[in-house]
Enzyme design. Structure first.
Site, short mmCIF file in Angstrom:
data_model
loop_
_atom_site.label_atom_id
_atom_site.label_comp_id
_atom_site.label_asym_id
_atom_site.label_seq_id
_atom_site.Cartn_x
_atom_site.Cartn_y
_atom_site.Cartn_z
N SER A 1 46.16 7.34 -27.03
CA SER A 1 45.74 6.24 -27.57
C SER A 1 46.58 5.60 -26.44
O SER A 1 47.76 5.49 -25.98
CB SER A 1 45.89 5.73 -28.71
N ASN B 1 41.09 16.22 -32.09
CA ASN B 1 40.50 14.57 -31.65
C ASN B 1 40.60 13.10 -33.36
O ASN B 1 40.80 12.16 -33.53
CB ASN B 1 39.15 13.92 -31.62
N TYR C 1 49.90 2.69 -36.94
CA TYR C 1 49.39 3.35 -36.05
C TYR C 1 50.09 4.11 -34.45
O TYR C 1 49.79 5.08 -33.77
CB TYR C 1 48.20 3.09 -35.64
N PRO D 1 42.47 6.72 -24.80
CA PRO D 1 41.35 5.71 -24.53
C PRO D 1 42.32 4.21 -25.06
O PRO D 1 43.07 4.41 -25.12
CB PRO D 1 40.58 6.62 -25.45
N1 LIG Z 1 38.56 4.00 -30.65
C1 LIG Z 1 38.66 3.21 -29.71
O1 LIG Z 1 39.18 2.53 -29.61
C2 LIG Z 1 40.09 4.06 -29.16
C3 LIG Z 1 40.41 5.78 -30.44
N2 LIG Z 1 41.57 6.28 -30.09
C4 LIG Z 1 41.70 8.01 -30.77
O2 LIG Z 1 40.69 8.36 -30.70
C5 LIG Z 1 40.47 9.24 -31.92
C6 LIG Z 1 38.49 9.01 -32.66
O3 LIG Z 1 38.90 7.68 -32.52
P1 LIG Z 1 36.82 7.01 -33.06
O4 LIG Z 1 36.20 7.99 -32.54
O5 LIG Z 1 37.36 5.31 -32.57
O6 LIG Z 1 37.72 6.88 -34.60
P2 LIG Z 1 36.16 6.99 -35.54
O7 LIG Z 1 36.94 6.33 -36.82
O8 LIG Z 1 35.34 6.55 -35.00
O9 LIG Z 1 36.04 8.51 -35.57
C7 LIG Z 1 36.70 9.45 -36.29
C8 LIG Z 1 35.76 10.89 -36.97
O10 LIG Z 1 37.27 11.45 -37.52
C9 LIG Z 1 37.12 11.57 -38.72
N3 LIG Z 1 37.98 11.65 -39.59
C10 LIG Z 1 38.86 10.78 -40.14
N4 LIG Z 1 39.72 11.31 -41.40
C11 LIG Z 1 39.68 12.88 -40.83
C12 LIG Z 1 40.53 13.59 -41.14
N5 LIG Z 1 41.20 13.30 -42.27
N6 LIG Z 1 39.65 15.14 -41.42
C13 LIG Z 1 38.93 15.26 -40.58
N7 LIG Z 1 38.37 14.27 -39.64
C14 LIG Z 1 38.81 12.93 -39.96
C15 LIG Z 1 36.63 10.72 -39.34
O11 LIG Z 1 35.53 10.65 -40.31
C16 LIG Z 1 35.14 10.14 -38.13
O12 LIG Z 1 34.24 10.73 -37.78
C17 LIG Z 1 41.36 8.64 -32.66
O13 LIG Z 1 42.39 9.64 -32.64
C18 LIG Z 1 41.85 7.99 -32.20
O14 LIG Z 1 42.56 6.96 -32.70
C19 LIG Z 1 42.32 5.64 -29.25
C20 LIG Z 1 41.86 5.29 -28.38
C21 LIG Z 1 41.08 4.13 -28.31
C1 LIG Z 2 42.20 1.88 -31.16
C2 LIG Z 2 43.12 2.44 -30.25
O1 LIG Z 2 43.56 3.24 -29.86
C3 LIG Z 2 43.20 1.17 -29.70
C4 LIG Z 2 44.53 0.74 -29.41
O2 LIG Z 2 42.72 0.20 -29.78
#
Ligand SMILES: NC(=O)C1=CN([C@@H]2O[C@H](COP(=O)(O)OP(=O)(O)OC[C@H]3O[C@@H](n4cnc5c(N)ncnc54)[C@H](O)[C@@H]3O)[C@@H](O)[C@H]2O)C=CC1
Ligand SMILES: CC(=O)C(C)=O
EC number: 1.1.1.304
Length: 258
Positions: free
Chosen positions: A139, A86, A152, A182
Site C-alpha cells: 500500500s 491480496n 495498518y 495501491p
Molecule cells: N482499497 C484501497 O484503497 C487499498 C487497498 N490496499 C490493499 O489491497 C488489498 C485489497 O483491498 P480491497 O480490495 O480494498 O479490500 P476489500 O475489503 O474490498 O476486499 C478484501 C477481501 O479480502 C477478504 N478477506 C478479508 N480477510 C480475509 C482472510 N482472513 N482470508 C481471506 N480473505 C479475506 C474479504 O472478505 C474481501 O473480499 C488489501 O490487502 C489492502 O490492504 C492497499 C492500498 C489501498
Molecule cells: C487502504 C490504504 O491502504 C490506504 C492507505 O488508503
C-alpha cells in the site's frame, strides 16, 4: 499450457479486479476468500461469463488453510505459476486506543497471511522445479505511515520488509517476490475507513469527506480503480517482469513519491 494463478481475498474489491485481468491475460485463476457467500456469487458470475475460474474458501491467517489452498489449486489445474497475496483488512484507531486484539488481527491477516501464502506457493514451485512469482498487496501505507492507520501502516511496512527478505532468499529457486502498493481505491475497505474516520472525528467529518480529503491529493485527479491495480499486477505476473524482484511498486496516481 495455460498459466495458473491464485488471488486471495478476491470475492470483491481489488482482488476481483486482479482476477478478472489475469483471466483476460490467459491465466486459469483460483479465487479465494473468507466470505463464502460473496465468493460463490463472484465465481458463479465469472463462470457464467465463460471464465475458467474456481473458488476456494479459506482464511489467509491460517497456515493450514494456505497449504490446502495451494493443494486445491494444483489438484484442479495441475500446477501453479503465480500467487497473489491480496487479502487484507484495515483498522482506523487513534494510537492511544489501539488494542492488543486489533493489532493481532491486523498482523495475523495482513502479515502472517502473506508469510503463510508465500511459504505454501514457494514449496509448490520448488516441488515443480519451475520458476514462480509471489505478488503481495502492500500500500502507500507501506511507504508512508498515516495518522489513525497506525496498526495498518505498520502491517504494510512489514509486508514490504518481508517482500525484500523473501526475494533475496527465494531467488536461488528462480522465484521472484514483488509487491503492488495501491493508493486510494473506492472499495469496501475505503467505505469502512471513511466510516471509521467519520466516527472518530467527533462531528468534524461528514460521510464521504475522509475519502474526498485523501483523494484530493492525487496528482492525476481521480481515485483508483481495480483496473489500475490489475494493470500493474498483470505486468508483475507476466514474463516481462522476470528480471524484477524484491520491489514494492507504487500505483497511486501520484500521491506518495519514493
Ligand atoms: N482499497 C484501497 O484503497 C487499498 C487497498 N490496499 C490493499 O489491497 C488489498 C485489497 O483491498 P480491497 O480490495 O480494498 O479490500 P476489500 O475489503 O474490498 O476486499 C478484501 C477481501 O479480502 C477478504 N478477506 C478479508 N480477510 C480475509 C482472510 N482472513 N482470508 C481471506 N480473505 C479475506 C474479504 O472478505 C474481501 O473480499 C488489501 O490487502 C489492502 O490492504 C492497499 C492500498 C489501498
Ligand atoms: C487502504 C490504504 O491502504 C490506504 C492507505 O488508503
Amino acid at each position: 499450457m495455460s498459466k495458473v494463478a491464485i488471488v486471495t481475498g478476491s470475492a470483491g474489491g481489488l482482488g476481483l479486479g486482479i482476477a478478472e485481468r489475469l483471466v483476460r491475460d490467459g491465466f486459469k485463476v483460483v479465487l479465494h476468500d473468507i466470505n463464502e457467500e460473496n465468493l460463490n456469487q463472484t465465481v458463479t458470475t465469472l463462470q457464467n461469463q465463460g471464465m475458467d475460474v474456481f473458488g476456494v474458501v479459506g482464511d489467509v491467517s491460517n497456515q493450514a488453510d494456505q497449504e490446502s489452498l495451494v493443494e486445491k489449486a494444483v489438484e484442479k489445474y495441475g500446477h501453479l505459476d503465480v500467487l497473489i497475496n491480496n487479502a487484507g483488512i484495515d483498522a482506523v484507531t487513534p494510537i492511544l486506543e489501539i488494542t492488543e486484539q486489533e493489532l493481532n488481527r491486523v498482523f495475523q491477516i495482513n502479515v502472517n497471511g502473506v508469510v503463510f501464502g508465500t511459504q505454501a506457493a514457494a514449496k509448490q514451485f520448488i516441488k515443480q522445479g519451475t520458476k514462480g512469482k509471489v505478488i503481495n498487496a502492500c500500500s502507500i501505507a507501506g511507504h508512508e505511515s498515516f495518522e489513525m492507520l497506525g496498526s495498518y501502516s505498520a502491517s504494510k511496512h512489514a509486508v514490504k520488509s518481508f517482500t525484500h527478505s523473501a526475494a533475496k532468499e527465494l531467488a536461488q529457486h528462480q522465484i521472484t517476490v514483488n509487491a503492488y502498493c495501491p493508493g486510494i481505491a473506492k472499495t469496501k475497505m475505503w467505505d469502512h475507513i471513511d466510516a471509521e474516520m467519520v466516527r472518530h472525528s467527533h462531528g468534524k467529518l461528514q460521510p464521504g469527506e475522509a475519502f474526498e480529503q485523501y483523494s484530493a491529493g492525487i496528482a492525476l485527479g481521480r481515485y483508483q480503480l481495480p483496473e489500475d491495480v490489475g494493470n500493474l499486477v498483470s505486468f508483475l505476473a507476466s514474463s516481462d517482469s522476470d528480471y524484477i524482484t524484491g520491489q514494492a511498486i507504487l500505483t497511486d496516481g501520484g500521491l506518495v513519491y519514493r
